[in-house]
Design an enzyme around this catalytic site. Structure first.
Site, mmCIF file in Angstrom:
data_model
loop_
_atom_site.group_PDB
_atom_site.id
_atom_site.type_symbol
_atom_site.label_atom_id
_atom_site.label_comp_id
_atom_site.label_asym_id
_atom_site.label_seq_id
_atom_site.Cartn_x
_atom_site.Cartn_y
_atom_site.Cartn_z
ATOM 1 N N ASP A 14 -45.449 56.063 0.671
ATOM 2 C CA ASP A 14 -44.967 56.267 2.021
ATOM 3 C C ASP A 14 -46.197 56.343 2.933
ATOM 4 O O ASP A 14 -47.325 56.486 2.444
ATOM 5 C CB ASP A 14 -44.141 57.560 2.069
ATOM 6 C CG ASP A 14 -43.655 57.876 3.454
ATOM 7 O OD1 ASP A 14 -43.049 57.006 4.090
ATOM 8 O OD2 ASP A 14 -43.904 59.005 3.928
ATOM 9 N N ASP A 16 -46.262 57.818 6.856
ATOM 10 C CA ASP A 16 -46.289 59.027 7.687
ATOM 11 C C ASP A 16 -46.008 60.264 6.844
ATOM 12 O O ASP A 16 -45.003 60.324 6.130
ATOM 13 C CB ASP A 16 -45.234 58.930 8.784
ATOM 14 C CG ASP A 16 -45.483 57.790 9.748
ATOM 15 O OD1 ASP A 16 -45.789 58.071 10.903
ATOM 16 O OD2 ASP A 16 -45.383 56.624 9.322
ATOM 17 N N ASP A 174 -43.381 62.134 0.778
ATOM 18 C CA ASP A 174 -43.385 63.531 1.220
ATOM 19 C C ASP A 174 -42.008 64.038 1.619
ATOM 20 O O ASP A 174 -41.869 65.203 1.994
ATOM 21 C CB ASP A 174 -44.316 63.685 2.431
ATOM 22 C CG ASP A 174 -43.806 62.890 3.633
ATOM 23 O OD1 ASP A 174 -43.759 61.650 3.547
ATOM 24 O OD2 ASP A 174 -43.442 63.509 4.647
#
Length: 222
Positions: A14, A16, A174
């Protein structure tokens, strides 16, 4: 450990909240958009809880927070896009340990790819500005395919494009979206605790591994 003995050949990341902390730029763009629309701005800490499902969802959450009519989205979305493009690279930084770990994995022969819900137009400029574009074999933005995470399609597409089996691929993210996408793809997943997960504890999503720091990947990716 030899290449043949490694558990993974491909690592999907990922963007961001995993590789970069983009919340300052996103908050600035969101608040400029809200101001343009005549609403009060929101604290960066609040905007952080809106990040993770792509730009459209971010704008809709900001408008809902402001008590705006849903019809305003058609006006607000392009305003946000213009503002975010203008401040995209202002103060942009990778999280601690990201640059060194990515470089180590690349040199060690792992294939690396980005799978993000961030609109595609923003991804390449960010990777170029950070000097890490050459480390990735592939990147997919949130509008690269009809589906985005938590749908498994982007993860499966990356495996297909790079000709690496799902069983030899690791997802690193995240948020709950990353874990759900990986689970739906039958792919092992690492979750990082420092990113954006709508204010919820990412441990509740039960990833295979949970790390407080990016360099925790060193323990499973020799």
């Amino acid at each position: 450990m030899s290449v043949a003995e490694r558990p993974f050949d491909l690592v999907l990341f990922d963007l961001d909240g995993t590789l970069i902390d983009s919340a300052p730029q996103l908050a600035l763009a969101v608040n400029r958009m809200l101001a343009d629309c005549g609403f009060a701005t929101a604290p960066e800490a609040t905007v952080r809880t809106w990040v993770g499902n792509g730009a459209d969802k971010l704008v809709k959450r900001a408008l809902a927070h402001a008590g705006a009519d849903e019809a305003l989205f058609a006006t607000a979305r392009p305003l946000f896009g213009d503002h975010y493009q203008a401040c995209l690279l202002d103060g942009l930084e990778m999280y601690a340990g990201v640059a060194a770990t990515l470089q180590r994995l690349h040199v060690a022969g792992y294939q690396l790819a980005i799978v993000t819900n961030k609109p595609s137009d923003y991804v390449a400029p960010i990777l170029d500005a950070l000097g890490i574009s050459s480390l990735f074999s592939l990147w997919l933005g949130g509008n690269s395919l009809p589906q985005k995470k938590p749908d498994p399609a982007p993860l499966l597409h990356a495996c297909h494009e790079l000709a690496i089996p799902v069983s030899r691929t690791l997802m690193v993210g995240d948020s709950e979206n990353d874990v759900l996408a990986a689970r739906a793809a039958a792919m092992p997943v690492v979750a990082l605790t420092y990113g954006y997960n709508y204010g919820r504890d990412i441990a509740d999503s039960h990833p295979d591994w949970l790390f407080d720091h990016f360099c925790g990947l060193d323990s499973i990716l020799p």
